[in-house]
Each structure stands twice: as structure tokens, then as C-alpha cells.
Design a protein around this motif. Structure first.
Motif, PDB file in Angstrom:
ATOM      1  N   VAL A   9       0.881  -1.185  -0.122  1.00 17.17           N
ATOM      2  CA  VAL A   9       0.062   0.082   0.117  1.00 17.17           C
ATOM      3  C   VAL A   9       0.891   1.311   0.017  1.00 17.17           C
ATOM      4  N   THR A  10       0.695   2.141  -1.037  1.00 19.02           N
ATOM      5  CA  THR A  10       1.611   3.117  -1.227  1.00 19.02           C
ATOM      6  C   THR A  10       0.925   3.996  -2.500  1.00 19.02           C
ATOM      7  N   SER A  35      -4.127   3.301  -2.258  1.00 25.07           N
ATOM      8  CA  SER A  35      -4.746   3.980  -1.004  1.00 25.07           C
ATOM      9  C   SER A  35      -4.976   2.881   0.268  1.00 25.07           C
ATOM     10  N   THR A  36      -5.197   3.426   1.475  1.00 28.69           N
ATOM     11  CA  THR A  36      -5.515   2.484   2.547  1.00 28.69           C
ATOM     12  C   THR A  36      -6.807   1.921   2.195  1.00 28.69           C
ATOM     13  N   LYS A  37      -7.935   3.009   1.785  1.00 32.66           N
ATOM     14  CA  LYS A  37      -9.329   2.500   1.800  1.00 32.66           C
ATOM     15  C   LYS A  37      -9.611   1.531   0.698  1.00 32.66           C
ATOM     16  N   GLU A  38      -8.550   1.604  -0.575  1.00 32.26           N
ATOM     17  CA  GLU A  38      -8.729   0.478  -1.456  1.00 32.26           C
ATOM     18  C   GLU A  38      -8.339  -0.858  -0.937  1.00 32.26           C
ATOM     19  N   ASP A  53       3.159   2.278   3.203  1.00 34.23           N
ATOM     20  CA  ASP A  53       3.776   3.491   3.406  1.00 34.23           C
ATOM     21  C   ASP A  53       3.079   4.572   4.503  1.00 34.23           C
ATOM     22  N   ILE A  54       3.648   4.819   5.413  1.00 36.17           N
ATOM     23  CA  ILE A  54       3.153   5.779   6.509  1.00 36.17           C
ATOM     24  C   ILE A  54       2.731   7.337   5.924  1.00 36.17           C
ATOM     25  N   SER A  55       3.792   7.315   4.875  1.00 41.40           N
ATOM     26  CA  SER A  55       3.379   8.932   4.464  1.00 41.40           C
ATOM     27  C   SER A  55       2.545   8.880   3.268  1.00 41.40           C
ATOM     28  N   ASP A  58      -3.909   9.565   1.996  1.00 43.17           N
ATOM     29  CA  ASP A  58      -5.140   9.591   2.395  1.00 43.17           C
ATOM     30  C   ASP A  58      -5.545   9.349   3.543  1.00 43.17           C
ATOM     31  N   VAL A  59      -4.501   8.959   4.605  1.00 41.78           N
ATOM     32  CA  VAL A  59      -4.813   8.523   6.138  1.00 41.78           C
ATOM     33  C   VAL A  59      -3.496   8.779   6.690  1.00 41.78           C
TER      34      VAL A  59
END
Length: 205
Positions: A9-10, A35-38, A53-55, A58-59
Motif C-alpha cells: 500500500v503506497t 490507498s489504504t481505503k482501497e 507507506d506511512i506517508s 489519504d490517512v
């Protein structure tokens, strides 16, 4: 056994392409998300390892981990990012992340972390599988036990006889394969993906 699936996820396409190519070359199945939502929208029973990815825009990492903790997320999480801020790392670990790696990182180092995470998380899966074998009443007894309730308190909270409490208690210990109370309590963190309510209104000790 956890499958060799890597969830990435990034929102940085270059990182996504690079990591995806690397893990495919290492014989992993790769699933990509921008995206985290995806990612959250597709979570199912497929197990593997999530690297996020923490950066991502979207959140925040904390919000993402908190959201994962509200669903049955049965994969270890490794976070990566451009920053190594101690507070971010500590908070992420507290919220359930298995590890954190700062960019730029060595891909072999990341691979070792993933392998370790999958091996370690397999223990969690085994404990979760045992817990799911408990009946609803046994799950309530489990909560009472780890909260330190006495048999007498359990009879009052669960409206059952002392002999029934003892029967359920023995069954919980057997099904969870716990020889002692401390052994059972140590299993609690491994059940975090199930988001068990440890403070139910009916069990105020």
C-alpha cells in the motif's frame, strides 16, 4: 500456513512498481493498492504480509492501524517511510504493526523482516483458530478468566452454577491449550485481530 502474498500500500507509483517487481522475482504473489481505503475494502480471508507507506496521503498510519484493528485483519503489518521519528514508530508498534523500516532500505533487509513476520504471525493464527473453537459461553468465561474473575464472580456475572463455571473453565484451558492462567493471559495480544471487547458491561469486576 500463511500464504506468500505481499500486499503493498503506497500512493507512490515508483515505489509500488519497484517493490512489486522485487517480490515477484522472489516468487511472492503481489497485490497492489494506491490507498489504504482501497486495501481495506478488499480485505478477506487471504493471509500474507502487508507492507504500507506511512506517508501515504489519504490517512495517517495511526488511523490506518486503528481501522485495521476494527476488522478481522489476519496478516502482519510492516510500515515503511521517509521518517524514523521514534514516537511514530513506538505508536505504530503499540497499535499492532509488526515492524517499521526507514527509507531508503535494503530490499534483502525488508525481505527478512517479512519472512520473520509471517513466521511469527503463524503463532497468532494458531491461537485465533483455537479461540474460534470456543462456544459463546466459553468465550465469556475466557474474558472473565483473563480479567482475573473468581469462580464465584463468574457465577454472578454469567448466571450459571459453580459446577458449570468449572466445566467451562476447564474446557477453555483445554481448547486454548493453556496449562496455566499466565499462559492463557499471554495469548491475549495474539487475539488482537479479532477486536475482542475486554470490557463488556456484563463483566465489570
Amino acid at each position: 500456513i500463511l500464504s506468500k502474498v505481499i500486499f503493498i500500500v503506497t500512493d507512490k507509483q515508483s515505489d509500488l512498481d519497484f517493490l512489486s517487481s522485487y517480490f515477484i522475482s522472489k516468487k511472492f504473489e503481489v497485490k497492489e493498492f494506491l490507498s489504504t481505503k482501497e486495501y481495506i475494502n478488499q480485505v478477506d480471508d487471504t493471509q500474507g504480509c502487508l507492507i504500507a507507506d506511512i506517508s501515504i496521503h489519504d490517512v495517517t498510519s495511526s488511523s490506518f492501524l486503528n481501522e485495521l484493528n476494527t476488522i478481522e485483519h489476519l496478516s502482519p503489518v510492516i510500515l515503511f517511510g521517509d521518517t524514523g521519528i521514534t514516537s511514530v514508530i513506538v505508536n505504530s508498534i503499540k497499535l499492532g504493526a509488526f515492524d517499521f523500516i526507514v527509507k531508503p532500505f535494503n530490499t534483502e533487509t525488508l525481505l527478512k523482516k517479512i519472512t520473520t513476520a509471517i513466521d511469527e504471525f503463524q503463532k497468532n493464527i494458531e491461537i485465533i483458530t483455537r479461540y474460534k473453537q470456543l462456544t459463546n459461553k466459553e468465550k465469556k468465561v475466557f474474558i472473565c478468566i483473563v480479567k482475573g474473575a473468581t469462580n464465584h464472580q463468574m457465577t454472578e456475572k454469567l448466571f450459571i452454577s459453580t459446577s458449570t463455571v468449572e466445566k467451562h473453565r476447564a474446557s477453555v484451558m483445554k481448547k486454548m491449550e493453556a496449562d496455566t492462567l499466565p499462559c492463557l493471559v499471554k495469548m491475549l495480544p495474539m487475539l488482537s485481530p479479532l477486536n475482542i471487547d475486554l470490557e463488556p458491561k456484563w463483566c465489570v469486576i
